[in-house]
Design a protein around this motif. Sequence first.
Motif, PDB file in Angstrom:
ATOM      1  N   PRO A 151       0.791  -1.234   0.000  1.00 35.44           N
ATOM      2  CA  PRO A 151       0.000   0.000   0.000  1.00 35.44           C
ATOM      3  C   PRO A 151       0.825   1.286   0.000  1.00 35.44           C
ATOM      4  O   PRO A 151       0.368   2.307  -0.509  1.00 35.44           O
ATOM      5  CB  PRO A 151      -0.846  -0.097   1.273  1.00 35.44           C
ATOM      6  CG  PRO A 151      -0.326  -1.215   2.052  1.00 35.44           C
ATOM      7  CD  PRO A 151       0.503  -2.069   1.150  1.00 35.44           C
TER       8      PRO A 151
ATOM      9  N   PRO B  99      -2.225   1.297   5.603  1.00 33.54           N
ATOM     10  CA  PRO B  99      -3.228   1.366   4.535  1.00 33.54           C
ATOM     11  C   PRO B  99      -3.973   2.699   4.463  1.00 33.54           C
ATOM     12  O   PRO B  99      -4.649   2.971   3.474  1.00 33.54           O
ATOM     13  CB  PRO B  99      -4.188   0.225   4.876  1.00 33.54           C
ATOM     14  CG  PRO B  99      -4.040   0.024   6.337  1.00 33.54           C
ATOM     15  CD  PRO B  99      -2.603   0.359   6.657  1.00 33.54           C
ATOM     16  N   ASP B 100      -3.843   3.530   5.492  1.00 32.98           N
ATOM     17  CA  ASP B 100      -4.549   4.811   5.486  1.00 32.98           C
ATOM     18  C   ASP B 100      -3.806   5.897   4.717  1.00 32.98           C
ATOM     19  O   ASP B 100      -4.338   6.993   4.534  1.00 32.98           O
ATOM     20  CB  ASP B 100      -4.808   5.267   6.925  1.00 32.98           C
ATOM     21  CG  ASP B 100      -5.782   4.334   7.632  1.00 32.98           C
ATOM     22  OD1 ASP B 100      -6.717   3.833   6.962  1.00 32.98           O
ATOM     23  OD2 ASP B 100      -5.596   4.080   8.834  1.00 32.98           O
TER      24      ASP B 100
ATOM     25  N   CYS C 167      -3.559   2.324  -4.087  1.00 32.11           N
ATOM     26  CA  CYS C 167      -4.908   2.308  -3.505  1.00 32.11           C
ATOM     27  C   CYS C 167      -5.515   0.914  -3.466  1.00 32.11           C
ATOM     28  O   CYS C 167      -6.256   0.583  -2.535  1.00 32.11           O
ATOM     29  CB  CYS C 167      -5.828   3.261  -4.254  1.00 32.11           C
ATOM     30  SG  CYS C 167      -5.367   4.982  -3.996  1.00 32.11           S
ATOM     31  N   ASP C 168      -5.215   0.075  -4.455  1.00 27.73           N
ATOM     32  CA  ASP C 168      -5.750  -1.293  -4.448  1.00 27.73           C
ATOM     33  C   ASP C 168      -5.269  -2.044  -3.203  1.00 27.73           C
ATOM     34  O   ASP C 168      -6.056  -2.661  -2.497  1.00 27.73           O
ATOM     35  CB  ASP C 168      -5.334  -2.056  -5.709  1.00 27.73           C
ATOM     36  CG  ASP C 168      -5.995  -1.506  -6.959  1.00 27.73           C
ATOM     37  OD1 ASP C 168      -7.087  -0.900  -6.856  1.00 27.73           O
ATOM     38  OD2 ASP C 168      -5.417  -1.672  -8.051  1.00 27.73           O
TER      39      ASP C 168
ATOM     40  N   GLY D   6      -4.053  -0.696  -0.443  1.00 25.77           N
ATOM     41  CA  GLY D   6      -4.583  -0.009   0.734  1.00 25.77           C
ATOM     42  C   GLY D   6      -6.019  -0.394   1.018  1.00 25.77           C
ATOM     43  O   GLY D   6      -6.388  -0.637   2.171  1.00 25.77           O
ATOM     44  N   ASN D   7      -6.848  -0.458  -0.024  1.00 23.91           N
ATOM     45  CA  ASN D   7      -8.255  -0.826   0.160  1.00 23.91           C
ATOM     46  C   ASN D   7      -8.410  -2.250   0.673  1.00 23.91           C
ATOM     47  O   ASN D   7      -9.329  -2.537   1.436  1.00 23.91           O
ATOM     48  CB  ASN D   7      -9.037  -0.646  -1.140  1.00 23.91           C
ATOM     49  CG  ASN D   7      -9.232   0.810  -1.489  1.00 23.91           C
ATOM     50  OD1 ASN D   7      -9.167   1.691  -0.621  1.00 23.91           O
ATOM     51  ND2 ASN D   7      -9.442   1.088  -2.769  1.00 23.91           N
TER      52      ASN D   7
ATOM     53  N   ARG E 121      -7.401  -1.825   4.474  1.00 27.37           N
ATOM     54  CA  ARG E 121      -8.145  -0.861   5.292  1.00 27.37           C
ATOM     55  C   ARG E 121      -9.349  -1.546   5.931  1.00 27.37           C
ATOM     56  O   ARG E 121     -10.174  -2.139   5.253  1.00 27.37           O
ATOM     57  CB  ARG E 121      -8.591   0.322   4.439  1.00 27.37           C
ATOM     58  CG  ARG E 121      -9.037   1.507   5.278  1.00 27.37           C
ATOM     59  CD  ARG E 121      -9.309   2.755   4.456  1.00 27.37           C
ATOM     60  NE  ARG E 121      -8.114   3.235   3.770  1.00 27.37           N
ATOM     61  CZ  ARG E 121      -7.982   3.271   2.443  1.00 27.37           C
ATOM     62  NH1 ARG E 121      -8.936   2.888   1.653  1.00 27.37           N
ATOM     63  NH2 ARG E 121      -6.858   3.713   1.910  1.00 27.37           N
TER      64      ARG E 121
ATOM     65  N   ALA F 242     -10.456  -5.335   5.243  1.00 29.53           N
ATOM     66  CA  ALA F 242     -11.438  -5.642   4.207  1.00 29.53           C
ATOM     67  C   ALA F 242     -11.159  -6.969   3.513  1.00 29.53           C
ATOM     68  O   ALA F 242     -12.053  -7.798   3.374  1.00 29.53           O
ATOM     69  CB  ALA F 242     -11.501  -4.511   3.187  1.00 29.53           C
TER      70      ALA F 242
ATOM     71  N   TYR G 103      -4.890  -9.354  -0.192  1.00 29.23           N
ATOM     72  CA  TYR G 103      -3.661  -8.551  -0.163  1.00 29.23           C
ATOM     73  C   TYR G 103      -2.436  -9.450  -0.031  1.00 29.23           C
ATOM     74  O   TYR G 103      -1.476  -9.331  -0.791  1.00 29.23           O
ATOM     75  CB  TYR G 103      -3.707  -7.531   0.983  1.00 29.23           C
ATOM     76  CG  TYR G 103      -2.343  -6.991   1.342  1.00 29.23           C
ATOM     77  CD1 TYR G 103      -1.711  -6.060   0.531  1.00 29.23           C
ATOM     78  CD2 TYR G 103      -1.674  -7.450   2.469  1.00 29.23           C
ATOM     79  CE1 TYR G 103      -0.448  -5.583   0.848  1.00 29.23           C
ATOM     80  CE2 TYR G 103      -0.407  -6.961   2.790  1.00 29.23           C
ATOM     81  CZ  TYR G 103       0.188  -6.039   1.973  1.00 29.23           C
ATOM     82  OH  TYR G 103       1.439  -5.584   2.289  1.00 29.23           O
TER      83      TYR G 103
END
Length: 171
Positions: A83, A123-124, A129-130, A132-133, A136, A139, A144
Amino acid sequence: MVSHSLAAAKRLRKELQVLQKSPDDADILLEHNPDNLLQWKAWIRGPVETPYEGGDFELDIRCGTDYPLAPPSIKFVTKIFHPNVHFRTGDICLDILKKEWSPAWGLQAACRAVLALLSDPDPDRPLNCDAGNMLRGNADVMAYEDTAAFYTVENAQFLSWPVKAESKKKS
């Protein structure tokens, strides 16, 4: 500017001397460009119990003429799914490589911080972004880890660390 450049070269020569005298680090190998002391390469071993375990990752390190007052620029050369690493450019989002840098740290400490980031992603504050999402709020941690492990196998395995000149002479 000349005084900054001289200070950077002096500091980097000192770091190089310390690296040459100290025992090899099992997780980090640093090597300078013989033609330009401001340019370095590093190889880091993926931390155990992470999706990066078993991988060897190459980093490109550039020091400005104002080093160590300003941080070095460090980028991943090896593709990595993380991330806090931009997937295409290899840029790293890490506070100590930006506003939290201290001249007391050196290149080896900066590489140690990158290793720590591999073990503890944020991740924040993603550059990817993929990734991180997926992390986060937990999820999709499994997705990941599987994706990161896939990229480690595809891009970071079976790399051989450069042989240091001192090792070549002893052979």
